[in-house]
Structure formats: C-alpha cells, structure tokens
Motif scaffolding. Sequence first.
Motif, PDB file in Angstrom:
ATOM      1  N   ARG A 253      19.162   1.674  -1.311  1.00  0.00           N
ATOM      2  CA  ARG A 253      18.794   3.031  -1.750  1.00  0.00           C
ATOM      3  C   ARG A 253      17.601   2.913  -2.692  1.00  0.00           C
ATOM      4  N   ILE A 254      16.603   3.760  -2.484  1.00  0.00           N
ATOM      5  CA  ILE A 254      15.398   3.749  -3.312  1.00  0.00           C
ATOM      6  C   ILE A 254      15.094   5.174  -3.761  1.00  0.00           C
ATOM      7  N   GLU A 255      14.912   5.338  -5.042  1.00  0.00           N
ATOM      8  CA  GLU A 255      14.508   6.636  -5.587  1.00  0.00           C
ATOM      9  C   GLU A 255      13.044   6.880  -5.223  1.00  0.00           C
ATOM     10  N   ILE A 256      12.713   8.104  -4.872  1.00  0.00           N
ATOM     11  CA  ILE A 256      11.313   8.462  -4.618  1.00  0.00           C
ATOM     12  C   ILE A 256      10.656   8.718  -5.975  1.00  0.00           C
ATOM     13  N   ARG A 257       9.649   7.926  -6.255  1.00  0.00           N
ATOM     14  CA  ARG A 257       8.964   8.005  -7.543  1.00  0.00           C
ATOM     15  C   ARG A 257       7.765   8.944  -7.429  1.00  0.00           C
ATOM     16  N   TRP A 258       7.426   9.592  -8.511  1.00  0.00           N
ATOM     17  CA  TRP A 258       6.289  10.510  -8.504  1.00  0.00           C
ATOM     18  C   TRP A 258       5.031   9.796  -8.032  1.00  0.00           C
ATOM     19  N   ARG A 259       4.847   8.549  -8.438  1.00  0.00           N
ATOM     20  CA  ARG A 259       3.652   7.793  -8.051  1.00  0.00           C
ATOM     21  C   ARG A 259       3.598   7.477  -6.555  1.00  0.00           C
ATOM     22  N   ASP A 260       4.717   7.657  -5.842  1.00  0.00           N
ATOM     23  CA  ASP A 260       4.753   7.403  -4.395  1.00  0.00           C
ATOM     24  C   ASP A 260       4.062   8.506  -3.602  1.00  0.00           C
ATOM     25  N   LEU A 261       3.805   9.637  -4.254  1.00  0.00           N
ATOM     26  CA  LEU A 261       3.255  10.804  -3.560  1.00  0.00           C
ATOM     27  C   LEU A 261       1.735  10.749  -3.500  1.00  0.00           C
TER      28      LEU A 261
ATOM     29  N   ALA B 184      -1.971  13.205  -2.376  1.00  0.00           N
ATOM     30  CA  ALA B 184      -2.524  14.532  -2.694  1.00  0.00           C
ATOM     31  C   ALA B 184      -1.835  15.654  -1.915  1.00  0.00           C
ATOM     32  N   LEU B 185      -1.239  15.339  -0.780  1.00  0.00           N
ATOM     33  CA  LEU B 185      -0.522  16.340   0.003  1.00  0.00           C
ATOM     34  C   LEU B 185       0.922  16.525  -0.477  1.00  0.00           C
TER      35      LEU B 185
ATOM     36  N   ASN C 201       1.746   7.135   3.209  1.00  0.00           N
ATOM     37  CA  ASN C 201       2.128   6.242   4.298  1.00  0.00           C
ATOM     38  C   ASN C 201       2.175   4.774   3.866  1.00  0.00           C
ATOM     39  N   ALA C 202       1.304   4.353   2.972  1.00  0.00           N
ATOM     40  CA  ALA C 202       1.305   2.958   2.523  1.00  0.00           C
ATOM     41  C   ALA C 202       2.562   2.620   1.722  1.00  0.00           C
ATOM     42  N   VAL C 203       3.147   3.609   1.082  1.00  0.00           N
ATOM     43  CA  VAL C 203       4.347   3.389   0.273  1.00  0.00           C
ATOM     44  C   VAL C 203       5.539   3.054   1.172  1.00  0.00           C
ATOM     45  N   TYR C 204       5.534   3.541   2.402  1.00  0.00           N
ATOM     46  CA  TYR C 204       6.608   3.194   3.334  1.00  0.00           C
ATOM     47  C   TYR C 204       6.697   1.679   3.484  1.00  0.00           C
ATOM     48  N   ALA C 205       5.546   1.004   3.535  1.00  0.00           N
ATOM     49  CA  ALA C 205       5.531  -0.459   3.650  1.00  0.00           C
ATOM     50  C   ALA C 205       6.158  -1.102   2.413  1.00  0.00           C
ATOM     51  N   THR C 206       5.931  -0.510   1.248  1.00  0.00           N
ATOM     52  CA  THR C 206       6.538  -1.024   0.021  1.00  0.00           C
ATOM     53  C   THR C 206       8.051  -0.852   0.059  1.00  0.00           C
ATOM     54  N   TYR C 207       8.518   0.299   0.524  1.00  0.00           N
ATOM     55  CA  TYR C 207       9.960   0.509   0.654  1.00  0.00           C
ATOM     56  C   TYR C 207      10.575  -0.549   1.575  1.00  0.00           C
ATOM     57  N   LEU C 208       9.921  -0.799   2.711  1.00  0.00           N
ATOM     58  CA  LEU C 208      10.422  -1.804   3.655  1.00  0.00           C
ATOM     59  C   LEU C 208      10.470  -3.181   3.010  1.00  0.00           C
TER      60      LEU C 208
ATOM     61  N   VAL D 203       3.755  -5.995  10.573  1.00  0.00           N
ATOM     62  CA  VAL D 203       4.630  -4.842  10.379  1.00  0.00           C
ATOM     63  C   VAL D 203       4.034  -3.682  11.169  1.00  0.00           C
ATOM     64  N   ALA D 204       4.871  -3.007  11.925  1.00  0.00           N
ATOM     65  CA  ALA D 204       4.460  -1.815  12.687  1.00  0.00           C
ATOM     66  C   ALA D 204       5.408  -0.697  12.296  1.00  0.00           C
ATOM     67  N   ILE D 205       4.829   0.421  11.872  1.00  0.00           N
ATOM     68  CA  ILE D 205       5.637   1.545  11.393  1.00  0.00           C
ATOM     69  C   ILE D 205       5.361   2.771  12.255  1.00  0.00           C
ATOM     70  N   ASP D 206       6.429   3.388  12.749  1.00  0.00           N
ATOM     71  CA  ASP D 206       6.338   4.675  13.435  1.00  0.00           C
ATOM     72  C   ASP D 206       6.863   5.732  12.468  1.00  0.00           C
ATOM     73  N   PHE D 207       5.972   6.626  12.057  1.00  0.00           N
ATOM     74  CA  PHE D 207       6.333   7.676  11.117  1.00  0.00           C
ATOM     75  C   PHE D 207       6.933   8.839  11.901  1.00  0.00           C
ATOM     76  N   ARG D 208       8.149   9.224  11.539  1.00  0.00           N
ATOM     77  CA  ARG D 208       8.871  10.272  12.268  1.00  0.00           C
ATOM     78  C   ARG D 208       8.868  11.611  11.536  1.00  0.00           C
ATOM     79  N   ARG D 209       8.946  11.560  10.204  1.00  0.00           N
ATOM     80  CA  ARG D 209       9.061  12.788   9.426  1.00  0.00           C
ATOM     81  C   ARG D 209       8.671  12.492   7.983  1.00  0.00           C
ATOM     82  N   GLU D 210       8.054  13.445   7.328  1.00  0.00           N
ATOM     83  CA  GLU D 210       7.596  13.188   5.963  1.00  0.00           C
ATOM     84  C   GLU D 210       8.732  13.255   4.951  1.00  0.00           C
ATOM     85  N   LEU D 211       8.564  12.476   3.903  1.00  0.00           N
ATOM     86  CA  LEU D 211       9.445  12.523   2.745  1.00  0.00           C
ATOM     87  C   LEU D 211       8.671  13.133   1.592  1.00  0.00           C
ATOM     88  N   THR D 212       9.354  13.904   0.749  1.00  0.00           N
ATOM     89  CA  THR D 212       8.721  14.507  -0.418  1.00  0.00           C
ATOM     90  C   THR D 212       9.567  14.206  -1.653  1.00  0.00           C
TER      91      THR D 212
END
Length: 133
Positions: free
Chosen positions: A6-14, A16-17, A22-29, A55-64
């Motif tokens: 389990r990983i908390e979504i940090r403000w710095r992970d966001l 401008a949108l 997308n690069a943060v997904y690699a950090t989570y992995l 590493v190959a990532i298929d993005f399915r849905r955004e996280l906020t």
Amino acid sequence: MTHEKRIEIRWRDLDALRHVNNAVYATYLEEARDEWFVRALGPGGNFWDYVLARVAIDFRRELTQDDEALVVRTRLVRIGTSSLTFREEIVSLAGWVAAEAESVVVARDRDTGRSRPFTDAERADLSAVLVGD
C-alpha cells in the motif's frame, strides 16, 4: 508469492493536471519490487546484485490525490538464466486497475557490471517463490 504494498499518494506525485504523473507509476512499481526482493531473498539476501533492465507500463486509468492511496501487486512469473520477469498492477483502493506493467530484473556481476547467471542457491530460492504462487 504475490506481494502487495500500500502506498499513500503524495502531493509531490501529482503533475500540473493534478493527477499522478506517469513517471511516478515507475517509482510505485520500484517500491513494491524492492519489498518483494526483501521478502523473497530473506534477511541474508543481497538485494544490490540485481538491476532493472526493462519496464513496460500500460496506463489504464488516472489516479488523483482524491484516491488517497493505492496498492501495488508484484508477482514473479518467469525465471530465466540471469533474469526475472515480473507482472505488476497498480490498483486503487476502490479496486480498479490504474496500470499494468511487466518488469525484467537482471542478476548483475559486481566486478564487471554485466549480467550473470543465477547461482544454484538463488535459483532454488527464486523457484520456491515461483512455485509457491
């Protein structure tokens, strides 16, 4: 063995949108894969003898930020001569898949920096994890 982190979504992970960049997904992995190695190789394992090769990532849905946290699932699916292939998912706490990934990690010779075959002991430990899943 499927490892979940389990990983908390940090403000710095966001970005401008205001969704997780997308690069943060690699950090989570990576965070989950690192924990997988600790669990799989045990306290005496040498985690520094492995490097990420692909590493190959298929993005399915955004996280906020509103999603608050996520779960990364990491599972070993193949043991090669010198490489491990993982299947990974990033899942919201609500249960929907935000991303699917495949990672390849290679055993590395410290002296040469090149890939090396797994030792018999490593292969036995890793095979036990693969069979146990």
